[in-house]
Design a protein around this motif. Structure first.
Motif, short mmCIF file in Angstrom:
data_model
loop_
_atom_site.label_atom_id
_atom_site.label_comp_id
_atom_site.label_asym_id
_atom_site.label_seq_id
_atom_site.Cartn_x
_atom_site.Cartn_y
_atom_site.Cartn_z
N CYS A 269 32.23 -75.95 -27.10
CA CYS A 269 33.64 -75.68 -26.83
C CYS A 269 33.83 -74.47 -25.92
O CYS A 269 33.17 -73.45 -26.10
N ILE A 270 34.72 -74.63 -24.96
CA ILE A 270 35.22 -73.51 -24.18
C ILE A 270 36.52 -73.11 -24.85
O ILE A 270 37.54 -73.78 -24.70
N GLY A 271 36.47 -72.07 -25.65
CA GLY A 271 37.61 -71.70 -26.46
C GLY A 271 38.53 -70.69 -25.80
O GLY A 271 38.29 -70.24 -24.68
N ARG A 272 39.57 -70.34 -26.53
CA ARG A 272 40.53 -69.38 -26.00
C ARG A 272 39.92 -67.99 -25.89
O ARG A 272 40.32 -67.20 -25.04
N ASN A 273 38.95 -67.70 -26.76
CA ASN A 273 38.39 -66.35 -26.81
C ASN A 273 36.93 -66.27 -26.39
O ASN A 273 36.32 -65.21 -26.47
N SER A 327 31.82 -64.04 -27.14
CA SER A 327 32.90 -63.85 -26.17
C SER A 327 32.37 -64.08 -24.77
O SER A 327 31.17 -63.91 -24.50
N ALA A 328 33.26 -64.44 -23.87
CA ALA A 328 32.86 -64.68 -22.49
C ALA A 328 32.29 -63.41 -21.86
O ALA A 328 31.33 -63.47 -21.08
N LEU A 329 32.85 -62.29 -22.21
CA LEU A 329 32.37 -61.02 -21.63
C LEU A 329 30.95 -60.72 -22.06
O LEU A 329 30.17 -60.14 -21.30
N ASP A 330 30.58 -61.09 -23.27
CA ASP A 330 29.22 -60.84 -23.75
C ASP A 330 28.19 -61.66 -22.99
O ASP A 330 27.04 -61.24 -22.84
N VAL A 335 35.67 -63.52 -17.95
CA VAL A 335 36.37 -64.45 -18.85
C VAL A 335 36.41 -65.86 -18.29
O VAL A 335 36.70 -66.82 -19.00
N ASP A 336 36.14 -66.02 -17.01
CA ASP A 336 36.15 -67.35 -16.38
C ASP A 336 34.74 -67.77 -16.01
O ASP A 336 34.53 -68.47 -15.01
N GLY A 337 33.78 -67.40 -16.85
CA GLY A 337 32.38 -67.62 -16.51
C GLY A 337 31.97 -69.07 -16.36
O GLY A 337 31.07 -69.38 -15.58
N TRP A 338 32.60 -69.98 -17.08
CA TRP A 338 32.17 -71.39 -17.00
C TRP A 338 32.42 -71.96 -15.60
O TRP A 338 31.76 -72.91 -15.19
N ARG A 339 33.37 -71.37 -14.86
CA ARG A 339 33.60 -71.79 -13.48
C ARG A 339 32.71 -71.03 -12.50
O ARG A 339 32.13 -71.61 -11.60
N ASN A 341 30.01 -68.86 -13.14
CA ASN A 341 28.58 -68.75 -13.42
C ASN A 341 28.19 -69.79 -14.47
O ASN A 341 27.77 -69.46 -15.57
N PRO A 342 28.35 -71.07 -14.13
CA PRO A 342 28.13 -72.12 -15.13
C PRO A 342 26.70 -72.16 -15.67
O PRO A 342 26.49 -72.51 -16.83
N GLU A 343 25.72 -71.77 -14.85
CA GLU A 343 24.33 -71.84 -15.32
C GLU A 343 24.11 -70.91 -16.51
O GLU A 343 23.39 -71.26 -17.46
N ALA A 344 24.73 -69.74 -16.48
CA ALA A 344 24.57 -68.79 -17.60
C ALA A 344 25.16 -69.35 -18.88
O ALA A 344 24.57 -69.24 -19.96
N ILE A 345 26.33 -69.95 -18.77
CA ILE A 345 26.97 -70.53 -19.96
C ILE A 345 26.17 -71.71 -20.48
O ILE A 345 25.97 -71.87 -21.69
N ILE A 346 25.71 -72.55 -19.58
CA ILE A 346 24.93 -73.73 -19.98
C ILE A 346 23.63 -73.31 -20.66
O ILE A 346 23.24 -73.88 -21.69
N ASN A 347 22.95 -72.31 -20.12
CA ASN A 347 21.73 -71.83 -20.76
C ASN A 347 22.01 -71.28 -22.15
O ASN A 347 21.24 -71.51 -23.09
N TRP A 348 23.13 -70.56 -22.29
CA TRP A 348 23.50 -70.05 -23.62
C TRP A 348 23.77 -71.19 -24.58
O TRP A 348 23.30 -71.19 -25.73
N TYR A 349 24.53 -72.19 -24.14
CA TYR A 349 24.81 -73.35 -24.98
C TYR A 349 23.52 -74.01 -25.46
O TYR A 349 23.36 -74.32 -26.64
N CYS A 350 22.59 -74.24 -24.53
CA CYS A 350 21.34 -74.92 -24.89
C CYS A 350 20.49 -74.07 -25.82
O CYS A 350 19.90 -74.58 -26.79
N ASP A 351 20.41 -72.78 -25.54
CA ASP A 351 19.61 -71.88 -26.37
C ASP A 351 20.14 -71.83 -27.80
O ASP A 351 19.36 -71.70 -28.75
N VAL A 352 21.44 -71.92 -27.94
CA VAL A 352 22.07 -71.76 -29.26
C VAL A 352 22.17 -73.08 -30.02
O VAL A 352 21.95 -73.12 -31.24
#
Length: 372
Positions: A269-273, A327-330, A335-339, A341-352
């Motif tokens: 999920c890409i949440g509000r926070n 949080s996106a900042l972490d 706060v708009d990282g999925w747009r 820097n998508p690779e960083a978010i995707i790697n975090w999703y997969c790792d978790v």
């Protein structure tokens, strides 16, 4: 349909029945079953009204009114053993009436439904939670409305008309509801027959390519395109890591993507926070499944090494959730990282997700088997 007999290592054929012979009624039974368990229609739906008759200068009433995960209006029409000849015309009238409903009107309709059920809940809060968006992004009924039929038998004139409407970009589905029995035991099977599930996505994709964006703003259209691209990149990375979690899930322009497991779904999920992975337990108003999982909370947390999971019972809501979020900042400092820097978010999703899923799944399936 067959029932498995483990002791005899055999299967027992169940007898197909008719609703009428079992003395079930359309409104009191089939409609209530769907209202309480809308996920039987193959997706997450939010029921916002039953027996809706709020049409100007008519005495007509539709069976169930719902919202899908895109905030679109869904008209659900139920018939028992036979659709009759005029069900398609009836539903088309209903969606034409609903096409003019504004966000404010829909929230009012839903609030009246909640109040009528004596539920002390706020319609706007429920919708925001269901769609997982901020209030600033709340715009309902902005795309074409949808129709879902549920019946035991479909006449040829009905199926012929439905197939023609599908070819002309009307979003319509037919589900067949079949009661089965063996002795005093009764079972219900609901299966989608039009369009066939394996061809549905192809048909939708083909139609979407032919249609121009008519009412969407440029910003909304761009966001939806980016969401589909983002989830497809996530699916690709999961496959690279030998994780088949989303192999059978199509990327959609939503702020979440998930796969069903038992009576819940594992999702990203890409949440509000920020960003989260979660086990979302829908239709658990009495919190039976959540409370059963919470018995294993200490064991689960000890096995999960990345940090503390958050257990949200969501009292007063129909759902519950177990999640792990950041949080996106972490993650990216933006706060708009999925747009951006998508690779960083995707790697975090997969790792978790892998440890999250591997730890929770055995307990979740155990709970499902025990309760079912």
């Amino acid at each position: 349909m067959y029932r498995i007999n483990r002791e005899q290592n055999n299967i027992i054929k169940l007898e197909e029945r008719k609703f009428s012979e079992l003395q079930f009624r359309e409104r009191e039974n089939l409609q209530e079953w769907i209202a309480k368990n809308p996920e039987i229609l193959g997706e997450e739906l939010l029921i916002i009204q039953k027996e809706f008759d709020g049409f100007n200068d008519t005495q007509e009433r539709l069976d169930l009114l719902a919202l899908d995960k895109s905030g679109n209006v869904v008209v659900i029409e139920n018939k028992l053993d036979d659709t009759g000849r005029h069900v398609v015309w009836q539903a088309l009238k209903y969606v034409s009436y609903c096409s003019t409903l504004s966000t404010t009107q829909i929230l009012k309709i839903y609030q009246e439904y909640l109040d009528g059920q004596s539920l002390e809940e706020d319609a706007k809060d429920n919708v925001l939670e269901f769609l997982d968006i901020d209030e600033d992004g709340l715009l309902l009924n902005r795309n074409d409305q949808r129709i879902i039929f549920v019946a035991n038998n479909y006449r040829k004139e009905v199926t012929s008309t439905v197939l023609w409407l599908l070819q002309h970009s009307v979003q319509i589905q037919c589900f067949r509801a079949i009661p089965f029995g063996k002795g005093e035991e009764l079972f219900l099977q609901i299966e989608q027959i039009i369009p066939l599930p394996e061809t549905k996505e192809f048909m939708i994709d083909a139609m979407e390519k032919e249609l121009e964006e008519k009412t969407k703003s440029k910003k909304v259209a761009q966001t939806e395109t980016q969401l589909v691209e983002f989830w497809n990149k996530l699916k690709s990375e999961l496959r690279n890591r030998k994780m088949d979690l989303l192999d059978n899930v199509n990327a959609k322009p939503y702020f979440n993507i998930s796969t069903l497991k038992g009576r819940g779904s594992f999702g990203f999920c890409i949440g509000r926070n920020g960003y989260r992975v979660e086990l979302y337990i829908g239709q658990d108003e009495d919190k039976v499944f959540f409370d059963a999982m919470r018995k294993y909370k200490l064991k689960i947390q000890n096995e999960f090494k990345l940090g503390d999971m958050v257990w949200e019972r969501l009292d007063g809501k129909k759902a519950a959730r177990i999640k792990f979020e950041r949080s996106a900042l972490d993650i990216t400092g933006d706060v708009d990282g999925w747009r951006k820097n998508p690779e960083a978010i995707i790697n975090w999703y997969c790792d978790v997700m892998k440890p999250f899923y591997d730890v929770l799944l055995p307990y979740w399936m155990k709970v499902n088997n025990e309760i079912d």
